[in-house]
Design a protein around this motif. Structure first.
Motif, PDB file in Angstrom:
ATOM      1  N   LEU A 237       0.832  -1.210   0.000  1.00 54.12           N
ATOM      2  CA  LEU A 237       0.000   0.000   0.000  1.00 54.12           C
ATOM      3  C   LEU A 237       0.864   1.257   0.000  1.00 54.12           C
ATOM      4  CD1 LEU A 237      -2.721   1.490   0.253  1.00 54.12           C
ATOM      5  CD2 LEU A 237      -2.502   1.235   2.741  1.00 54.12           C
ATOM      6  N   LYS A 238       1.874   1.300   0.863  1.00 55.53           N
ATOM      7  CA  LYS A 238       2.742   2.474   0.943  1.00 55.53           C
ATOM      8  C   LYS A 238       3.471   2.717  -0.379  1.00 55.53           C
ATOM      9  CE  LYS A 238       3.496   2.177   5.944  1.00 55.53           C
ATOM     10  NZ  LYS A 238       4.497   1.930   7.011  1.00 55.53           N
ATOM     11  N   GLU A 239       3.921   1.632  -1.014  1.00 58.79           N
ATOM     12  CA  GLU A 239       4.625   1.771  -2.286  1.00 58.79           C
ATOM     13  C   GLU A 239       3.692   2.268  -3.383  1.00 58.79           C
ATOM     14  OE1 GLU A 239       7.908   1.461  -2.968  1.00 58.79           O
ATOM     15  OE2 GLU A 239       8.105   1.362  -0.785  1.00 58.79           O
ATOM     16  N   VAL A 240       2.470   1.756  -3.408  1.00 62.61           N
ATOM     17  CA  VAL A 240       1.500   2.175  -4.427  1.00 62.61           C
ATOM     18  C   VAL A 240       1.142   3.646  -4.235  1.00 62.61           C
ATOM     19  CG1 VAL A 240      -0.840   1.851  -5.324  1.00 62.61           C
ATOM     20  CG2 VAL A 240       0.563  -0.145  -4.767  1.00 62.61           C
ATOM     21  N   ILE A 241       0.941   4.059  -2.998  1.00 64.82           N
ATOM     22  CA  ILE A 241       0.654   5.473  -2.718  1.00 64.82           C
ATOM     23  C   ILE A 241       1.811   6.345  -3.195  1.00 64.82           C
ATOM     24  CG2 ILE A 241       0.338   7.187  -0.896  1.00 64.82           C
ATOM     25  CD1 ILE A 241      -1.135   5.018   0.704  1.00 64.82           C
ATOM     26  N   LYS A 242       3.025   5.929  -2.921  1.00 65.22           N
ATOM     27  CA  LYS A 242       4.213   6.679  -3.339  1.00 65.22           C
ATOM     28  C   LYS A 242       4.256   6.826  -4.853  1.00 65.22           C
ATOM     29  CE  LYS A 242       9.283   6.533  -3.078  1.00 65.22           C
ATOM     30  NZ  LYS A 242      10.437   5.756  -2.573  1.00 65.22           N
ATOM     31  N   GLU A 243       4.030   5.723  -5.572  1.00 63.54           N
ATOM     32  CA  GLU A 243       4.057   5.776  -7.036  1.00 63.54           C
ATOM     33  C   GLU A 243       2.897   6.603  -7.578  1.00 63.54           C
ATOM     34  OE1 GLU A 243       5.083   2.547  -9.449  1.00 63.54           O
ATOM     35  OE2 GLU A 243       6.064   1.394  -7.855  1.00 63.54           O
ATOM     36  N   PHE A 244       1.754   6.503  -6.920  1.00 63.38           N
ATOM     37  CA  PHE A 244       0.592   7.283  -7.344  1.00 63.38           C
ATOM     38  C   PHE A 244       0.904   8.774  -7.271  1.00 63.38           C
ATOM     39  CE2 PHE A 244      -3.364   9.558  -6.636  1.00 63.38           C
ATOM     40  CZ  PHE A 244      -4.209   9.010  -7.575  1.00 63.38           C
ATOM     41  N   LYS A 245       1.505   9.211  -6.177  1.00 64.97           N
ATOM     42  CA  LYS A 245       1.816  10.630  -5.989  1.00 64.97           C
ATOM     43  C   LYS A 245       2.877  11.128  -6.966  1.00 64.97           C
ATOM     44  CE  LYS A 245       0.553  11.449  -1.215  1.00 64.97           C
ATOM     45  NZ  LYS A 245       1.033  11.950   0.085  1.00 64.97           N
ATOM     46  N   GLN A 246       3.698  10.218  -7.461  1.00 63.24           N
ATOM     47  CA  GLN A 246       4.755  10.601  -8.399  1.00 63.24           C
ATOM     48  C   GLN A 246       4.274  10.619  -9.847  1.00 63.24           C
ATOM     49  OE1 GLN A 246       7.724   7.654  -7.483  1.00 63.24           O
ATOM     50  NE2 GLN A 246       8.619   8.861  -5.809  1.00 63.24           N
ATOM     51  N   THR A 247       3.065  10.140 -10.098  1.00 60.51           N
ATOM     52  CA  THR A 247       2.527  10.050 -11.460  1.00 60.51           C
ATOM     53  C   THR A 247       1.632  11.241 -11.755  1.00 60.51           C
ATOM     54  OG1 THR A 247       2.547   7.625 -11.274  1.00 60.51           O
ATOM     55  CG2 THR A 247       1.267   8.577 -13.080  1.00 60.51           C
ATOM     56  N   LYS A 248       1.789  11.809 -12.917  1.00 60.19           N
ATOM     57  CA  LYS A 248       1.001  12.973 -13.329  1.00 60.19           C
ATOM     58  C   LYS A 248      -0.020  12.584 -14.394  1.00 60.19           C
ATOM     59  CE  LYS A 248       3.638  15.539 -10.737  1.00 60.19           C
ATOM     60  NZ  LYS A 248       3.140  16.058  -9.444  1.00 60.19           N
ATOM     61  N   GLY A 249      -1.078  13.408 -14.486  1.00 57.76           N
ATOM     62  CA  GLY A 249      -2.031  13.239 -15.580  1.00 57.76           C
ATOM     63  C   GLY A 249      -3.297  12.500 -15.230  1.00 57.76           C
ATOM     64  N   PHE A 250      -3.534  12.207 -13.939  1.00 58.53           N
ATOM     65  CA  PHE A 250      -4.768  11.524 -13.555  1.00 58.53           C
ATOM     66  C   PHE A 250      -5.972  12.463 -13.665  1.00 58.53           C
ATOM     67  CE2 PHE A 250      -1.867   8.978 -10.599  1.00 58.53           C
ATOM     68  CZ  PHE A 250      -1.829   7.888 -11.454  1.00 58.53           C
ATOM     69  N   PRO A 251      -7.178  11.922 -13.826  1.00 60.47           N
ATOM     70  CA  PRO A 251      -8.381  12.775 -13.818  1.00 60.47           C
ATOM     71  C   PRO A 251      -8.592  13.380 -12.434  1.00 60.47           C
ATOM     72  CG  PRO A 251      -8.984  10.449 -13.842  1.00 60.47           C
ATOM     73  CD  PRO A 251      -7.515  10.509 -14.083  1.00 60.47           C
ATOM     74  N   PRO A 252      -9.166  14.585 -12.362  1.00 60.74           N
ATOM     75  CA  PRO A 252      -9.442  15.192 -11.060  1.00 60.74           C
ATOM     76  C   PRO A 252     -10.405  14.335 -10.244  1.00 60.74           C
ATOM     77  CG  PRO A 252      -9.701  16.779 -12.843  1.00 60.74           C
ATOM     78  CD  PRO A 252      -9.586  15.433 -13.479  1.00 60.74           C
ATOM     79  N   GLY A 253     -10.279  14.416  -8.927  1.00 56.26           N
ATOM     80  CA  GLY A 253     -11.184  13.683  -8.057  1.00 56.26           C
ATOM     81  C   GLY A 253     -10.594  13.449  -6.686  1.00 56.26           C
ATOM     82  N   ASN A 254     -11.395  12.891  -5.806  1.00 57.74           N
ATOM     83  CA  ASN A 254     -10.964  12.492  -4.475  1.00 57.74           C
ATOM     84  C   ASN A 254     -10.623  11.010  -4.504  1.00 57.74           C
ATOM     85  OD1 ASN A 254     -11.485  15.051  -3.273  1.00 57.74           O
ATOM     86  ND2 ASN A 254     -13.664  14.563  -3.248  1.00 57.74           N
ATOM     87  N   TYR A 255      -9.361  10.691  -4.300  1.00 60.25           N
ATOM     88  CA  TYR A 255      -8.881   9.320  -4.447  1.00 60.25           C
ATOM     89  C   TYR A 255      -8.678   8.645  -3.094  1.00 60.25           C
ATOM     90  CZ  TYR A 255      -7.823  10.095  -9.415  1.00 60.25           C
ATOM     91  OH  TYR A 255      -7.903  10.337 -10.763  1.00 60.25           O
ATOM     92  N   ASN A 256      -8.976   7.356  -3.082  1.00 57.22           N
ATOM     93  CA  ASN A 256      -8.567   6.505  -1.983  1.00 57.22           C
ATOM     94  C   ASN A 256      -8.012   5.226  -2.600  1.00 57.22           C
ATOM     95  OD1 ASN A 256      -8.171   5.380   0.571  1.00 57.22           O
ATOM     96  ND2 ASN A 256     -10.075   6.271   1.351  1.00 57.22           N
ATOM     97  N   ILE A 257      -7.005   4.670  -1.978  1.00 60.73           N
ATOM     98  CA  ILE A 257      -6.341   3.474  -2.498  1.00 60.73           C
ATOM     99  C   ILE A 257      -6.489   2.353  -1.486  1.00 60.73           C
ATOM    100  CG2 ILE A 257      -4.168   2.483  -3.328  1.00 60.73           C
ATOM    101  CD1 ILE A 257      -3.298   5.342  -4.044  1.00 60.73           C
ATOM    102  N   PHE A 258      -6.916   1.189  -1.966  1.00 62.77           N
ATOM    103  CA  PHE A 258      -7.142   0.037  -1.102  1.00 62.77           C
ATOM    104  C   PHE A 258      -6.295  -1.154  -1.550  1.00 62.77           C
ATOM    105  CE2 PHE A 258     -10.947   2.600  -1.036  1.00 62.77           C
ATOM    106  CZ  PHE A 258     -11.358   2.596   0.287  1.00 62.77           C
ATOM    107  N   ILE A 259      -5.667  -1.804  -0.591  1.00 60.52           N
ATOM    108  CA  ILE A 259      -5.071  -3.117  -0.809  1.00 60.52           C
ATOM    109  C   ILE A 259      -5.911  -4.090   0.007  1.00 60.52           C
ATOM    110  CG2 ILE A 259      -3.038  -4.580  -0.563  1.00 60.52           C
ATOM    111  CD1 ILE A 259      -2.606  -2.403  -2.605  1.00 60.52           C
ATOM    112  N   ASN A 260      -6.664  -4.940  -0.668  1.00 57.82           N
ATOM    113  CA  ASN A 260      -7.600  -5.838  -0.002  1.00 57.82           C
ATOM    114  C   ASN A 260      -7.035  -7.245   0.127  1.00 57.82           C
ATOM    115  OD1 ASN A 260      -9.488  -3.801   0.169  1.00 57.82           O
ATOM    116  ND2 ASN A 260     -10.622  -4.443  -1.645  1.00 57.82           N
ATOM    117  N   SER A 261      -7.635  -7.996   1.024  1.00 60.63           N
ATOM    118  CA  SER A 261      -7.328  -9.417   1.126  1.00 60.63           C
ATOM    119  C   SER A 261      -7.669 -10.113  -0.183  1.00 60.63           C
ATOM    120  CB  SER A 261      -8.138 -10.041   2.265  1.00 60.63           C
ATOM    121  OG  SER A 261      -9.527  -9.817   2.054  1.00 60.63           O
TER     122      SER A 261
END
Length: 288
Positions: A237-261
């Motif tokens: 989860l921490k790694e995905v959040i880090k990569e997400f924040k480093q990536t540009k060009g996403f559509p506007p919105g309120n994001y939440n990221i889940f790593i599920n069982s």
């Protein structure tokens, strides 16, 4: 009042209160094995067989409803029993493509011929899909990012077949869903209701140039552990959040990221356990 109570009961179930509490076998299943089997609505047991036997009639009524009201052809992916009703899970055939549901009441063991909808759900589904059209290039960036995460880390998404059979949201892909329960772009929505489509120029004018309304769009990135019966991994989860924040060009919105069982509940599609952005950051990631 009878139909209003019926609508409220079913909408609450579809919001996450469905499924039986007693089961003789495990209520959970690895996500890679799930196609919608066992999906059910609370108090719908009585009409499980009814839903199967009357599927053709349900499809006819539902397709006519969407053609008449929205000038839209739909696919009926699934029909499930509900309390004194059946619920049809549908998907629009052409852009804007959206998933939603409608309710068909049952009286004296027969369909009444009515097709009911929770207006906020259907309107929200259409609105989110118009939003997806307006930001199709940005959503391609999001698609590519999710595919990259799926290749780099031991995570997978839910199958499209399972999504089609169970979802009630506007945009739902194997790795993310986009939702809102209101019409936040009324001009675009009215044009869709009038014409059954909205042009790129109109999408640009009535959605891309609107600022405040974008705050209403929720985008949830949902990854499941690939290892069968595996628990969510906070490190991933921490790694995905880090990569997400480093990536540009996403559509506007309120994001939440889940790593599920790896396992999800068959009756409701709820994850057995989860790690989310909120566990790490305390709030959503907002892109404006």
């Amino acid at each position: 009042m009878k139909y209003a109570f019926l609508m409220m009961s079913i909408v609450l179930v579809l919001a996450g209160c469905g499924g039986k509490s007693e089961q003789t076998v495990s209520p959970y299943i690895p996500v890679q094995d799930y196609t919608g089997q066992g999906y059910e609505l609370h108090n719908g047991e009585e009409y499980v067989e009814f839903a199967k036997e009357h599927r053709a009639e349900v499809e006819k009524l539902v397709k006519a409803h969407f053609r008449t009201k929205y000038k839209t052809d739909v696919i009926v992916h699934n029909v499930v029993g509900a309390q004194d009703a059946v619920v049809a899970k549908v998907e629009a055939v052409e852009e804007p493509k959206y998933h939603t549901f409608v309710i068909l009441p049952i009286d004296s063991n027969a369909l009444t011929g009515k097709v009911m909808e929770d207006q906020g759900v259907v309107d929200g589904a259409i609105t989110t899909s118009l939003y997806g059209q307006a930001y199709h290039k940005e959503f391609k960036v999001l698609d590519d990012f999710c595919e990259k995460i799926g290749k780099k880390y031991p995570v997978i998404g839910m199958s499209q077949k399972a999504i089609n059979n169970t979802t009630s949201l506007g945009i739902n892909t194997p790795f993310y869903y986009v939702s809102t329960l209101d019409v936040f772009f009324p001009e675009a929505y009215k044009l869709y209701r009038k014409n059954g489509k909205v042009t790129n120029k109109e999408l640009d004018t009535y959605i891309r140039h609107k600022k405040k309304e974008k705050e209403s769009i929720s985008i949830a990135l949902t990854f499941y552990m690939k290892k069968r019966f595996g628990n969510p991994d906070a490190t991933i989860l921490k790694e995905v959040i880090k990569e997400f924040k480093q990536t540009k060009g996403f559509p506007p919105g309120n994001y939440n990221i889940f790593i599920n069982s790896n396992e999800i509940q068959k009756a409701t599609t709820s994850e057995k356990s989860t790690k989310s952005t909120n566990d790490t950051l305390g709030n959503e990631i907002v892109i404006s």
